[in-house]
Design a protein around this motif. Structure first.
Motif, PDB file in Angstrom:
ATOM      1  N   THR A  69      -0.739  -0.684  -6.388  1.00 24.72           N
ATOM      2  CA  THR A  69      -0.711   0.294  -5.297  1.00 24.72           C
ATOM      3  C   THR A  69      -1.083  -0.309  -3.951  1.00 24.72           C
ATOM      4  O   THR A  69      -1.048   0.394  -2.941  1.00 24.72           O
ATOM      5  CB  THR A  69      -1.698   1.439  -5.599  1.00 24.72           C
ATOM      6  OG1 THR A  69      -3.028   0.894  -5.700  1.00 24.72           O
ATOM      7  CG2 THR A  69      -1.336   2.142  -6.893  1.00 24.72           C
ATOM      8  N   ALA A  70      -1.468  -1.583  -3.912  1.00 25.23           N
ATOM      9  CA  ALA A  70      -1.999  -2.173  -2.681  1.00 25.23           C
ATOM     10  C   ALA A  70      -0.929  -2.312  -1.606  1.00 25.23           C
ATOM     11  O   ALA A  70       0.256  -2.511  -1.889  1.00 25.23           O
ATOM     12  CB  ALA A  70      -2.596  -3.547  -2.979  1.00 25.23           C
ATOM     13  N   LYS A  71      -1.391  -2.232  -0.360  1.00 22.51           N
ATOM     14  CA  LYS A  71      -0.515  -2.483   0.770  1.00 22.51           C
ATOM     15  C   LYS A  71      -0.336  -3.994   0.943  1.00 22.51           C
ATOM     16  O   LYS A  71      -1.103  -4.801   0.426  1.00 22.51           O
ATOM     17  CB  LYS A  71      -1.115  -1.881   2.037  1.00 22.51           C
ATOM     18  CG  LYS A  71      -1.175  -0.360   2.014  1.00 22.51           C
ATOM     19  CD  LYS A  71      -1.726   0.176   3.327  1.00 22.51           C
ATOM     20  CE  LYS A  71      -1.770   1.707   3.313  1.00 22.51           C
ATOM     21  NZ  LYS A  71      -2.321   2.248   4.573  1.00 22.51           N
ATOM     22  N   LYS A  72       0.650  -4.342   1.715  1.00 18.18           N
ATOM     23  CA  LYS A  72       0.987  -5.751   1.931  1.00 18.18           C
ATOM     24  C   LYS A  72      -0.198  -6.528   2.493  1.00 18.18           C
ATOM     25  O   LYS A  72      -0.444  -7.677   2.104  1.00 18.18           O
ATOM     26  CB  LYS A  72       2.180  -5.843   2.885  1.00 18.18           C
ATOM     27  CG  LYS A  72       2.638  -7.265   3.159  1.00 18.18           C
ATOM     28  CD  LYS A  72       3.841  -7.257   4.101  1.00 18.18           C
ATOM     29  CE  LYS A  72       4.278  -8.680   4.417  1.00 18.18           C
ATOM     30  NZ  LYS A  72       5.456  -8.704   5.332  1.00 18.18           N
ATOM     31  N   GLU A  73      -0.977  -5.907   3.379  1.00 19.11           N
ATOM     32  CA  GLU A  73      -2.097  -6.599   4.011  1.00 19.11           C
ATOM     33  C   GLU A  73      -3.132  -7.038   2.987  1.00 19.11           C
ATOM     34  O   GLU A  73      -3.726  -8.116   3.101  1.00 19.11           O
ATOM     35  CB  GLU A  73      -2.758  -5.692   5.060  1.00 19.11           C
ATOM     36  CG  GLU A  73      -1.903  -5.372   6.279  1.00 19.11           C
ATOM     37  CD  GLU A  73      -0.835  -4.319   5.979  1.00 19.11           C
ATOM     38  OE1 GLU A  73      -0.926  -3.668   4.919  1.00 19.11           O
ATOM     39  OE2 GLU A  73       0.084  -4.167   6.804  1.00 19.11           O
TER      40      GLU A  73
END
Length: 207
Positions: A69-73
């Protein structure tokens, strides 16, 4: 780098390893896809609400599945951390394979006796051996507590009668003794074994 720096690196490595383990990273960028036992069906059933909603990663070690679920950052942050850990490994390997460590490895014991067996080495080989031994004395023996040198020969030769505390003076003395050795000293078939037994007889030595 002295061995004390090596110990410090290991502490940093332990911290990095724990924070950059696969399980830790997966817990930061997603959640585990769970399954539970359904009594009416009499078997374990995995939840399906996340199917198709998230990219999934399956761990080869135990087969567990994680929904990512993590964002790219966040992922880029872990990429930076991993690249930093790789650089630490490279620096460590360069240090481990440099200078005297390339020949002798890293001396970890606090008290040692170095047994010298030059056999019938020619003068050039004899000088190369003494140069390598001088390196290990100046680079590594200076970082431990006690040491001694014994030369395997028909008449066994010892720098000191027993292991001696390391100091700038004693290391320099050992180097001078090493370079004063005669390359033509006679040896016997049992010289090496006798020298090793003599080294083991020093109670302070780490075996």
């Amino acid at each position: 780098q002295p061995l004390t720096s090596s110990s410090k690196w290991l502490q940093i490595y332990g911290l990095k390893r724990n924070k950059l383990s696969l399980s830790h990273m997966l817990s930061q960028i997603g959640f585990q896809h769970r399954e539970d036992y359904v009594t009416t069906l009499g078997k374990y059933v995995a939840s399906r609400y996340a199917d198709g909603l998230f990219p999934q990663y399956k761990k080869a070690q135990d087969g567990s599945v994680y929904n990512l679920t993590a964002k790219k950052e966040v992922i880029l942050h872990f990429v930076d951390c991993l690249m930093g850990a790789i650089e630490l490994y490279k620096q460590r390997m360069e240090w481990l394979t440099s200078e005297s460590r390339q020949i002798f490895g890293v001396i970890q014991e606090r008290c040692i006796v170095i047994v010298l067996d030059f056999g019938t080495a020619a003068q050039t080989e004899f000088d190369l051996c003494r140069h390598a031994l001088s390196m290990v004395l100046l680079e590594q023996v200076t970082q431990i507590a006690k040491f001694n040198l014994i030369r395997a020969a028909q008449d066994l030769m010892k720098w000191q009668q027993k292991s001696t505390p390391v100091s700038q003076h004693t290391v320099k003395s050992a180097v001078r003794w090493l370079w004063d050795l005669d390359p033509m000293t006679a040896a016997s078939h049992t010289s090496s074994a006798e020298a090793l037994l003599e080294a083991r007889s020093d109670e302070a030595v780490s075996l």
